[in-house]
Motif scaffolding. Structure first.
Motif, PDB file in Angstrom:
ATOM      1  N   LEU A 195     -14.658  33.220  26.053  1.00  0.00           N
ATOM      2  CA  LEU A 195     -13.812  34.391  25.783  1.00  0.00           C
ATOM      3  C   LEU A 195     -12.514  33.978  25.097  1.00  0.00           C
ATOM      4  CD1 LEU A 195     -14.264  36.434  29.094  1.00  0.00           C
ATOM      5  CD2 LEU A 195     -15.288  36.914  26.865  1.00  0.00           C
ATOM      6  N   LYS A 229     -13.220  33.292  21.465  1.00  0.00           N
ATOM      7  CA  LYS A 229     -13.359  34.555  20.731  1.00  0.00           C
ATOM      8  C   LYS A 229     -11.996  35.110  20.347  1.00  0.00           C
ATOM      9  CE  LYS A 229     -15.256  39.236  21.085  1.00  0.00           C
ATOM     10  NZ  LYS A 229     -15.912  40.241  21.962  1.00  0.00           N
ATOM     11  N   LEU A 247     -21.897  34.470  23.637  1.00  0.00           N
ATOM     12  CA  LEU A 247     -21.409  35.435  24.624  1.00  0.00           C
ATOM     13  C   LEU A 247     -22.495  36.432  25.010  1.00  0.00           C
ATOM     14  CD1 LEU A 247     -17.760  36.127  23.387  1.00  0.00           C
ATOM     15  CD2 LEU A 247     -18.431  35.222  25.615  1.00  0.00           C
ATOM     16  N   GLU A 292     -22.756  37.142  32.000  1.00  0.00           N
ATOM     17  CA  GLU A 292     -21.377  37.544  32.241  1.00  0.00           C
ATOM     18  C   GLU A 292     -20.932  37.091  33.623  1.00  0.00           C
ATOM     19  OE1 GLU A 292     -18.650  41.621  32.133  1.00  0.00           O
ATOM     20  OE2 GLU A 292     -20.706  41.620  31.371  1.00  0.00           O
TER      21      GLU A 292
END
Length: 420
Positions: free
Chosen positions: A192, A195, A211, A216
């Motif tokens: 994350l 990103k 991702l 998750e």
């Protein structure tokens, strides 16, 4: 507005200003303010603040400020080619193990054509691909849920509180076996982050794909302690390199809490320590190839002073060859170019102490740059000023055209000096 170079490459001990210097190598006001805020009142070791600018120290590596990437490169001679020194820095980092990866596709990555930050990002993504291909490790964990089936143990307090009108439910605690655990939370958090801060469009699609494929995870607050408590076993040993890079990225990322635009990521290395490690691994590589049976130690300490109350003080040379043997040698590396001058008195005094405490046959200071070879000097008698038998050498190792050639030269010169 003038276009900036990106990455912006400068040498150690050089400066950048907001309103001075080459147009493409100027900081914007926002970038300078971000670096000033990151420096803060306590300071950081990577650079000092000057009037409307920053001056870099002996740390090299990469600083990302918002969308600008600043690479700080080493420099040990008169060669001012940023392209060559960029390649040499990457080669040194690779030689000491900071670019070693386990993924079998490592040969597909060109280590010399990208910015250092892009390399770390690409290596991290490659490690995650490797782990996904192998299959993510599952672990047992305890969970609590309000379920329709009795599984595990009933938590009576919560069961009564939540299920007075839902008698078909059971509030239970039970064990599950899945991929939701701390290691994956760290790796997912790093994805994350990439990103958010990646500026290389070539990596965007890979980040997005990973991702989508990576399960998750719950958010996890990380600190140095988080990583210190991680213990890998046979099943999770393959996570070591990904976790190492995740640690560097997560712990060295400093978000801009005021405006949210000029975040700072600092991956910087003390050039003195990098040079010391590079010389050590070059010697170890040379000894192995030559099939020489010398012992090689780094950072071997000895205590040399003890107060009436409190802790003892110790001395710690960089490299000791054949420790505790009659032919013991002590080397101390210094990342600076002497330019024909003598070493500092402090460095010479330091080697005199090493000679005495390690009962060394020879001691030497090891510098980059200059003319290849070594020269010897002898300490003088304190009372009469005449030469003693205690010798301290200066070994200079000019930069070669490639890392492999430089490592061979380092071993050859030190081996020739050793007299073995």
């Amino acid at each position: 507005m003038l276009e900036q170079e990106n990455p912006l490459r400068v040498f150690e001990h050089s400066s950048l200003w907001a309103h001075k210097g080459e147009p493409k190598k100027r900081l914007t006001d926002n970038q300078l303010h971000a670096l000033q805020a990151f420096h803060g009142e306590e300071g950081v070791p990577y650079y000092t603040l000057i009037h409307k600018g920053v001056r870099f120290t002996e740390y090299v590596g990469v600083l990302q400020v918002g969308n600008l990437t600043i690479e700080v490169l080493p420099k040990a001679d008169k060669n001012d080619s940023v392209t060559q020194w960029h390649g040499m820095l990457i080669g040194m980092l690779k030689a000491v193990g900071l670019f070693n990866i386990q993924a079998p596709t490592s040969s597909d990555l060109s280590l010399r054509s990208n910015s250092i930050l892009d390399l770390y990002f690409a290596l991290y993504l490659q490690e995650i691909e490797y782990l996904l291909h192998r299959g993510l490790v599952k672990k047992y964990r305890k969970i609590e849920s309000n379920a329709t089936a009795l599984k595990g143990s009933i938590q009576f307090a919560q069961h009564i509180q939540k299920n007075l009108v839902h008698q078909e439910r059971f509030y239970v605690r039970h064990t599950t076996y899945d991929v939701q655990h701390q290691l994956h939370q760290i790796l997912y958090k790093t994805l994350l982050l990439l990103k958010q801060i990646n500026t290389n469009t070539a990596l965007n699609s890979k980040i997005g794909s990973l991702l989508l494929n990576f399960p998750e995870q719950q958010d996890l607050k990380v600190s140095e302690v988080t990583f210190e408590k991680i213990t890998l076993n046979r099943k999770t040993e393959s996570y070591s390199k990904a976790l190492e890079i995740a640690r560097m990225l997560l712990l060295n990322y400093h978000p801009d809490v005021s405006k949210g635009q000029n975040h700072v990521l600092a991956l910087m290395f003390d050039m003195n320590m990098l040079w010391e490690r590079f010389v050590y691994v070059s010697l170890r590589k040379g000894f192995c190839k030559a099939n020489l049976s010398y012992t090689l130690h780094d950072q071997v300490h000895k205590y040399f002073w003890k107060p009436a109350h409190g802790s003892r003080s110790k001395i710690k040379p960089d490299i000791v060859i054949n420790k505790d043997q009659p032919d013991c040698l002590v080397l101390d590396t210094k990342w600076k170019n002497l330019n024909g001058y003598n070493p500092s008195p402090d460095d010479l005094r330091q080697l005199y102490v090493y000679h005495q405490y390690y009962h060394a046959k020879r001691v030497a200071l090891v510098y980059p740059g200059g003319e290849k070879g070594f020269k010897n000097g002898k300490y003088l008698c304190s009372s009469r000023g005449i030469e003693t038998d205690i010798e301290c050498s200066i070994i200079t190792l000019p930069v070669e055209d490639s890392i492999d050639a430089w490592q061979k030269s380092i071993f050859a010169e030190i081996h020739a000096w050793s007299g073995y």
